[in-house]
Design a protein around this motif. Structure first.
Motif, mmCIF file in Angstrom:
data_model
loop_
_atom_site.group_PDB
_atom_site.id
_atom_site.type_symbol
_atom_site.label_atom_id
_atom_site.label_comp_id
_atom_site.label_asym_id
_atom_site.label_seq_id
_atom_site.Cartn_x
_atom_site.Cartn_y
_atom_site.Cartn_z
ATOM 1 N N VAL A 144 0.890 -1.332 -0.052
ATOM 2 C CA VAL A 144 -0.124 0.053 0.081
ATOM 3 C C VAL A 144 0.829 1.342 0.021
ATOM 4 O O VAL A 144 0.430 2.364 -0.643
ATOM 5 C CB VAL A 144 -0.989 0.129 1.296
ATOM 6 C CG1 VAL A 144 -2.227 -0.852 1.149
ATOM 7 C CG2 VAL A 144 -0.185 -0.194 2.412
ATOM 8 N N VAL A 145 2.045 0.921 0.456
ATOM 9 C CA VAL A 145 2.952 2.591 0.615
ATOM 10 C C VAL A 145 3.417 2.564 -0.638
ATOM 11 O O VAL A 145 4.105 3.760 -1.096
ATOM 12 C CB VAL A 145 4.266 2.326 1.565
ATOM 13 C CG1 VAL A 145 3.259 2.144 3.096
ATOM 14 C CG2 VAL A 145 4.971 1.320 1.221
ATOM 15 N N GLY A 146 3.433 1.811 -1.743
ATOM 16 C CA GLY A 146 3.707 1.884 -3.049
ATOM 17 C C GLY A 146 2.763 2.718 -3.934
ATOM 18 O O GLY A 146 3.172 3.557 -4.878
ATOM 19 N N VAL A 147 1.781 2.940 -3.078
ATOM 20 C CA VAL A 147 0.379 3.842 -3.792
ATOM 21 C C VAL A 147 0.512 5.009 -2.948
ATOM 22 O O VAL A 147 0.541 6.382 -3.367
ATOM 23 C CB VAL A 147 -0.765 3.097 -3.707
ATOM 24 C CG1 VAL A 147 -1.855 3.986 -4.345
ATOM 25 C CG2 VAL A 147 -0.766 1.858 -4.525
ATOM 26 N N SER A 148 0.614 5.135 -1.658
ATOM 27 C CA SER A 148 0.339 6.213 -0.910
ATOM 28 C C SER A 148 1.557 6.976 -0.391
ATOM 29 O O SER A 148 1.679 8.231 0.073
ATOM 30 C CB SER A 148 -0.428 5.739 0.320
ATOM 31 O OG SER A 148 0.342 4.767 1.217
ATOM 32 N N GLY A 149 2.656 6.069 -0.515
ATOM 33 C CA GLY A 149 4.057 6.769 0.216
ATOM 34 C C GLY A 149 3.902 6.787 1.566
ATOM 35 O O GLY A 149 2.806 6.111 2.147
ATOM 36 N N ASN A 150 5.119 6.590 2.066
ATOM 37 C CA ASN A 150 5.088 6.791 3.742
ATOM 38 C C ASN A 150 6.262 7.329 4.378
ATOM 39 O O ASN A 150 7.650 7.046 3.774
ATOM 40 C CB ASN A 150 5.100 5.117 4.141
ATOM 41 C CG ASN A 150 4.762 4.929 5.823
ATOM 42 O OD1 ASN A 150 4.065 5.765 6.244
ATOM 43 N ND2 ASN A 150 5.305 4.136 6.287
ATOM 44 N N MET A 163 7.340 -1.606 -8.477
ATOM 45 C CA MET A 163 6.749 -3.048 -8.784
ATOM 46 C C MET A 163 5.543 -2.945 -9.448
ATOM 47 O O MET A 163 5.096 -3.629 -10.289
ATOM 48 C CB MET A 163 6.731 -3.768 -7.395
ATOM 49 C CG MET A 163 7.966 -4.208 -6.888
ATOM 50 S SD MET A 163 8.626 -5.413 -7.712
ATOM 51 C CE MET A 163 8.254 -6.941 -6.934
ATOM 52 N N ILE A 164 4.723 -1.878 -9.164
ATOM 53 C CA ILE A 164 3.378 -1.692 -9.582
ATOM 54 C C ILE A 164 3.380 -1.117 -11.128
ATOM 55 O O ILE A 164 2.947 -2.076 -12.065
ATOM 56 C CB ILE A 164 2.692 -0.768 -8.815
ATOM 57 C CG1 ILE A 164 2.196 -1.117 -7.497
ATOM 58 C CG2 ILE A 164 1.342 -0.095 -9.590
ATOM 59 C CD1 ILE A 164 1.705 -0.241 -6.302
ATOM 60 N N ALA A 185 -0.935 -5.656 -3.560
ATOM 61 C CA ALA A 185 -0.604 -4.095 -2.498
ATOM 62 C C ALA A 185 -0.988 -4.831 -0.964
ATOM 63 O O ALA A 185 -2.124 -4.258 -0.819
ATOM 64 C CB ALA A 185 -1.081 -2.923 -2.927
ATOM 65 N N PRO A 186 -0.193 -5.599 -0.219
ATOM 66 C CA PRO A 186 -0.628 -5.750 1.056
ATOM 67 C C PRO A 186 -0.678 -4.515 1.959
ATOM 68 O O PRO A 186 0.317 -3.640 1.648
ATOM 69 C CB PRO A 186 0.377 -6.760 1.480
ATOM 70 C CG PRO A 186 0.939 -7.380 0.361
ATOM 71 C CD PRO A 186 0.851 -6.103 -0.485
ATOM 72 N N VAL A 235 -7.804 -11.033 -16.254
ATOM 73 C CA VAL A 235 -7.135 -9.965 -15.272
ATOM 74 C C VAL A 235 -5.694 -9.684 -15.451
ATOM 75 O O VAL A 235 -4.941 -10.663 -15.396
ATOM 76 C CB VAL A 235 -7.463 -10.180 -13.908
ATOM 77 C CG1 VAL A 235 -6.946 -9.092 -12.859
ATOM 78 C CG2 VAL A 235 -8.990 -10.585 -13.597
ATOM 79 N N THR A 236 -5.243 -8.521 -15.851
ATOM 80 C CA THR A 236 -3.916 -8.156 -16.111
ATOM 81 C C THR A 236 -3.894 -6.618 -16.017
ATOM 82 O O THR A 236 -4.433 -5.895 -16.285
ATOM 83 C CB THR A 236 -3.601 -8.713 -17.282
ATOM 84 O OG1 THR A 236 -1.858 -8.593 -17.584
ATOM 85 C CG2 THR A 236 -3.996 -7.777 -18.530
ATOM 86 N N GLY A 237 -2.611 -6.474 -15.539
ATOM 87 C CA GLY A 237 -1.983 -4.860 -15.239
ATOM 88 C C GLY A 237 -2.860 -4.365 -14.142
ATOM 89 O O GLY A 237 -2.816 -3.087 -14.329
ATOM 90 N N GLN A 238 -3.248 -5.189 -13.309
ATOM 91 C CA GLN A 238 -4.195 -4.700 -11.970
ATOM 92 C C GLN A 238 -3.193 -4.585 -10.806
ATOM 93 O O GLN A 238 -2.413 -5.325 -10.752
ATOM 94 C CB GLN A 238 -5.463 -5.353 -11.883
ATOM 95 C CG GLN A 238 -6.117 -5.560 -13.048
ATOM 96 C CD GLN A 238 -6.721 -4.039 -13.752
ATOM 97 O OE1 GLN A 238 -7.174 -3.139 -12.905
ATOM 98 N NE2 GLN A 238 -6.302 -3.906 -14.864
ATOM 99 N N VAL A 239 -3.687 -3.855 -9.845
ATOM 100 C CA VAL A 239 -3.108 -3.590 -8.401
ATOM 101 C C VAL A 239 -4.296 -4.217 -7.530
ATOM 102 O O VAL A 239 -5.337 -3.309 -7.506
ATOM 103 C CB VAL A 239 -2.496 -2.332 -8.223
ATOM 104 C CG1 VAL A 239 -1.983 -2.437 -6.723
ATOM 105 C CG2 VAL A 239 -1.670 -1.889 -9.226
ATOM 106 N N ILE A 240 -4.303 -5.209 -6.854
ATOM 107 C CA ILE A 240 -5.056 -5.675 -6.019
ATOM 108 C C ILE A 240 -4.814 -5.242 -4.466
ATOM 109 O O ILE A 240 -3.687 -5.802 -4.116
ATOM 110 C CB ILE A 240 -5.487 -7.033 -6.099
ATOM 111 C CG1 ILE A 240 -5.959 -7.380 -7.403
ATOM 112 C CG2 ILE A 240 -6.663 -7.601 -5.039
ATOM 113 C CD1 ILE A 240 -6.526 -8.769 -7.751
#
Length: 248
Positions: A144-150, A163-164, A185-186, A235-240
């Motif tokens: 999740v921090v790859g999306v939101s940063g931290n 990675m995304i 994205a855990p 399903v491809t190219g997705q972030v779950i």
């Protein structure tokens, strides 16, 4: 017949934690498992035994996923031993947290190499095999921090954002060969890495999560199994996000 019967999966960094949970779940669904870790130590041998008990073929390989030559050699060995590669899970990863002001070049380079370059290495190694098979599923373990940063995790966050973007780019390039690429994205997952946190810190984390709890490695493994299986054939190219709703 399991969801992954007849498939061979490579899972990197799978001697413990989320990687181990993924390897075990894949094996329970019928996949043969090749897994890598820096060393085949007692943890790795235990993982091998647990997977073997599920009735599938398994072998652990000592390999530095961040090293290109190491990766090419180990994938050659895996193909000789297993004959094919249907699923790749790029799970190898580390943290070296520090404020950006105090972060060293070594901390930056190490995290980028282990977390992101390792995925480049393994995708390069398996691409010719999957191209020939005209099939394959590549799963990048992001965060999740790859999306939101931290704050305090600039290196880790950047590696996971990479990675995304890597998964999306590979999905576009390899889609015509029926090779899929996705990212998971855990969020806050209870592992050895998070077990050292105090109960107070864990409670504060839980307050930020709509489901009011941390996730388990098995929660992540279930998502990975969906992406590895034919259930996700479109399903491809997705972030779950597997985060209890922490990131929406």
């Amino acid at each position: 017949m399991g969801l992954l019967s007849g498939k061979t999966a490579i899972v990197t960094g799978a001697a413990r934690g989320i990687g181990k949970a993924i390897a075990l779940k894949f094996a329970s669904e019928g996949a043969d498992i090749a897994f890598t870790d820096l060393a085949i130590d007692e943890n790795a041998h235990n993982t091998e035994k647990e997977i073997e008990a599920l009735g599938v073929k398994v072998k652990g390989y000592a390999s530095n996923a961040a090293n290109y030559a190491d990766t090419m050699a180990v994938v050659d060995e895996i193909v000789k031993d297993f004959g094919r590669v249907d699923v790749l899970v790029n799970n190898a990863g580390i943290t070296r947290d520090a404020s950006f002001k105090r972060m060293t070049e070594e901390q930056w380079d190490l995290v980028i190499n282990v977390n992101l370059k390792s995925a480049f290495n393994f995708i390069k190694a398996v691409q010719p095999i999957m191209n020939k098979q005209k099939s394959g599923s590549i799963i990048n373990m992001a965060s999740v921090v790859g999306v939101s940063g931290n704050a305090g995790q600039a290196n880790y966050s950047a590696s996971k954002a990479g990675m995304i973007a890597l998964a999306k780019s590979i999905a576009k390039e390899l889609g015509p060969r029926d090779i899929r690429a996705n990212a998971i994205a855990p969020g806050f997952i209870i592992t050895e890495m998070t077990a050292v946190l105090s109960e107070e810190v864990k409670a504060e984390w839980a307050k930020q999560i709509p489901l009011r709890r941390g996730g388990t490695p098995e929660d992540v493994a279930n998502v990975a199994t969906f992406l590895a299986s034919d259930l996700s054939s479109y399903v491809t190219g997705q972030v779950i996000h597997c985060c209890g709703g922490m990131n929406m």
